[in-house]
Design a protein around this motif. Structure first.
Motif, short mmCIF file in Angstrom:
data_model
loop_
_atom_site.label_atom_id
_atom_site.label_comp_id
_atom_site.label_asym_id
_atom_site.label_seq_id
_atom_site.Cartn_x
_atom_site.Cartn_y
_atom_site.Cartn_z
N ALA A 185 -9.12 3.35 -2.02
CA ALA A 185 -9.76 4.67 -2.07
C ALA A 185 -10.85 4.71 -3.13
O ALA A 185 -11.95 5.24 -2.91
CB ALA A 185 -8.72 5.75 -2.34
N GLU A 186 -10.57 4.14 -4.29
CA GLU A 186 -11.56 4.13 -5.38
C GLU A 186 -12.77 3.26 -5.01
O GLU A 186 -13.90 3.57 -5.37
CB GLU A 186 -10.90 3.64 -6.67
N ASP A 187 -12.50 2.17 -4.28
CA ASP A 187 -13.60 1.32 -3.82
C ASP A 187 -14.48 2.07 -2.82
O ASP A 187 -15.71 2.03 -2.90
CB ASP A 187 -13.05 0.04 -3.20
N LEU A 188 -13.84 2.75 -1.86
CA LEU A 188 -14.61 3.53 -0.87
C LEU A 188 -15.40 4.63 -1.54
O LEU A 188 -16.54 4.93 -1.15
CB LEU A 188 -13.66 4.13 0.17
N ALA A 189 -14.82 5.25 -2.58
CA ALA A 189 -15.50 6.34 -3.27
C ALA A 189 -16.73 5.86 -4.03
O ALA A 189 -17.65 6.64 -4.29
CB ALA A 189 -14.54 7.04 -4.23
N ARG B 170 9.12 9.83 -8.93
CA ARG B 170 8.26 11.02 -8.90
C ARG B 170 7.10 10.92 -9.90
O ARG B 170 5.96 11.22 -9.56
CB ARG B 170 9.10 12.26 -9.20
N LYS B 171 7.40 10.45 -11.11
CA LYS B 171 6.37 10.39 -12.14
C LYS B 171 5.26 9.42 -11.75
O LYS B 171 4.06 9.74 -11.83
CB LYS B 171 7.00 9.96 -13.46
N THR B 172 5.67 8.22 -11.32
CA THR B 172 4.67 7.22 -10.90
C THR B 172 3.91 7.70 -9.68
O THR B 172 2.69 7.53 -9.58
CB THR B 172 5.36 5.88 -10.59
N ASP B 173 4.63 8.30 -8.74
CA ASP B 173 3.99 8.79 -7.51
C ASP B 173 2.93 9.84 -7.83
O ASP B 173 1.83 9.81 -7.26
CB ASP B 173 5.05 9.36 -6.57
N ALA C 201 2.17 -0.91 -2.79
CA ALA C 201 1.49 -0.43 -1.58
C ALA C 201 0.62 0.78 -1.90
O ALA C 201 -0.54 0.89 -1.45
CB ALA C 201 2.52 -0.07 -0.51
N LYS C 202 1.14 1.69 -2.71
CA LYS C 202 0.35 2.88 -3.06
C LYS C 202 -0.78 2.53 -4.02
O LYS C 202 -1.87 3.12 -3.95
CB LYS C 202 1.26 3.95 -3.64
N ARG D 188 -4.87 9.80 -8.91
CA ARG D 188 -5.98 8.86 -8.79
C ARG D 188 -6.52 8.81 -7.36
O ARG D 188 -7.74 8.82 -7.13
CB ARG D 188 -5.54 7.46 -9.22
N PHE D 189 -5.58 8.76 -6.40
CA PHE D 189 -6.00 8.73 -5.00
C PHE D 189 -6.76 10.00 -4.63
O PHE D 189 -7.83 9.94 -4.00
CB PHE D 189 -4.77 8.57 -4.10
N SER D 190 -6.23 11.14 -5.04
CA SER D 190 -6.86 12.41 -4.72
C SER D 190 -8.24 12.53 -5.37
O SER D 190 -9.20 13.03 -4.77
CB SER D 190 -5.97 13.57 -5.18
N ALA D 191 -8.34 12.02 -6.62
CA ALA D 191 -9.63 12.06 -7.31
C ALA D 191 -10.66 11.20 -6.58
O ALA D 191 -11.83 11.60 -6.44
CB ALA D 191 -9.47 11.58 -8.75
#
Length: 405
Positions: A136-140, A168-171, A128-129, A177-180
């Motif tokens: 998000a990367e597509d929209l960017a 935690r590590k994967t998140d 899901a994430k 990536r999402f934030s970028a």
């Protein structure tokens, strides 16, 4: 195990106070008792065993509940089982060991199921994430739909918060990536609107110039050229681009208002002019009715005189609507042609001796003969030659008119 016999079947205390628990493989020393009777000592160590049984019962109960922490229960069972071989208790240690082994096996099975379920939940949460990151990367990567995309980023953040079960590590990795992607989108959107603001500033200046020109032309009464000029300004307005919606609407109202001042004034003038032209048309149609009613065949000469008067009135009336001008002119020309034909016919019917033109030409011949006679009397050769030439020319025209040679 409420009586001494029950306790003695699982343990004993020897003469020196050493306490033993009995097992199928022999006795094991579990402690020492010096504080009282043998019964009291066995009861003391039996209570410790009972405490272990109660603890195992509690773990078993928790293990069978829906909200059980299976991993914790399995850990507690392992510790109890490992400590049972050295536990300072008197009781059915082997029976309790068997029970602990059974519970441990059950706990491990449930723990496997729990871990599988947790792993499945984790995989779903990660997926899901990852889907949110991909979106998000597509929209960017796009350079349009800023408002809708910005709203979607806000929604995705709330969706992100609602997703649980990712380690935690994967998140953290996915969040980076999402934030970028969100930062890239925000940066691109900021650059776009900065550029748009700069472009709109230029467009605003251009449209202010067009408004000023339109307002300057709005009071002109040079109708044709001004109308063409305003149409040209309209084309420039469309080519100039658009401002922000509110600013565009306000600028357009000003620009349109200036045009309306001119075109409303022109419309009033043209309406008055049209009314005048229509009145002129009505007047000319009335004259045409009179011209078409002339009795040309009966008296062409009188009809000609009346027609001349009508023509004078026709020219005094003035212009008519352009679309009807040719039609009215054709009707007038038709009457004029009929009148000319009638006059020609009447002219041919006049006897030669009464023809005014022939009489005039004969008079001219007689006057030329008199001039020749005077020239001969004076003996002036130049005048004689000119008089002879004039006389010959006039006789020739007279002969043509009379139809003679």
């Amino acid at each position: 195990m409420s009586d001494l016999g029950d306790w003695t079947s699982f343990g004993r205390i020897d003469a020196d106070g050493t306490v033993y628990v009995k097992t199928s493989s022999g006795e094991r020393a579990v402690g020492s008792w010096q504080a009282g009777s043998t019964e009291e000592g066995l009861a003391h160590f039996a209570r410790k065993y009972a405490d272990l049984v109660v603890e195992v019962d509690l773990i078993a109960a928790r293990l069978n509940s829906e909200s059980a922490d299976v991993e914790q229960a399995a850990s507690q069972l392992r510790k109890l089982r490992e400590g049972l071989d050295t536990a300072a208790v008197v009781g059915d240690v082997e029976g309790l060991a068997t029970r602990l082994d059974g519970l441990s096996k059950h706990a491990e099975e449930k723990l496997g199921e729990f871990k599988a379920a947790k792993e499945s939940e984790r995989a779903e949460a990660v997926a899901a994430k990852e889907a949110l990151v991909a979106e998000a990367e597509d929209l960017a990567s796009r350079d349009s739909h800023w408002k809708a995309s910005g709203q979607r980023f806000s929604e995705m953040i709330e969706e992100w918060k609602a997703i649980h079960g990712v380690d935690r590590k994967t998140d953290q990795k996915l969040w980076r990536r999402f934030s970028a992607a969100r930062d890239t989108f925000t940066r691109h959107r900021g650059a776009y609107f900065s550029q748009l603001d700069a472009e709109r500033k230029v467009i605003g200046q251009k449209k202010e110039e067009l408004i000023a020109k339109a307002e300057e032309l709005s009071t002109s009464q040079d109708w044709g050229p001004t109308a063409d000029a305003l149409k040209g300004l309209m084309a420039e307005w469309k080519d100039a681009g658009r401002l922000a919606p509110d600013a565009e609407q306000k600028a357009w109202k000003r620009f349109r208002a200036a045009q309306d001042v001119f075109f409303n004034a022109r419309s009033e003038v043209f309406s008055a002019r049209d009314a005048e032209l229509e009145a002129n048309q009505a007047a000319k149609e009335e004259l045409l009715k009179q011209a078409e009613a002339l009795d040309i065949e009966a008296d062409p000469k009188a009809a000609q005189n009346a027609f001349r008067d009508l023509q004078a009135g026709w020219h005094d009336i003035g212009a008519v609507p352009r679309k009807n001008q040719a039609k009215l002119q054709r009707r007038l020309r038709t009457v004029e042609d009929k009148l000319r034909d009638a006059l020609d016919t009447a002219w041919r019917k006049v006897p030669v001796e009464e023809n005014p033109l022939l009489l005039q030409m004969r008079q001219q011949v007689a006057e030329a003969e008199e001039k020749l006679a005077r020239a001969k009397a004076d003996g002036n050769a130049g005048r004689i030659k000119k008089a002879e030439s004039d006389l010959a020319s006039k006789k020739q025209f007279l002969q043509l008119a009379e139809g003679t040679k």
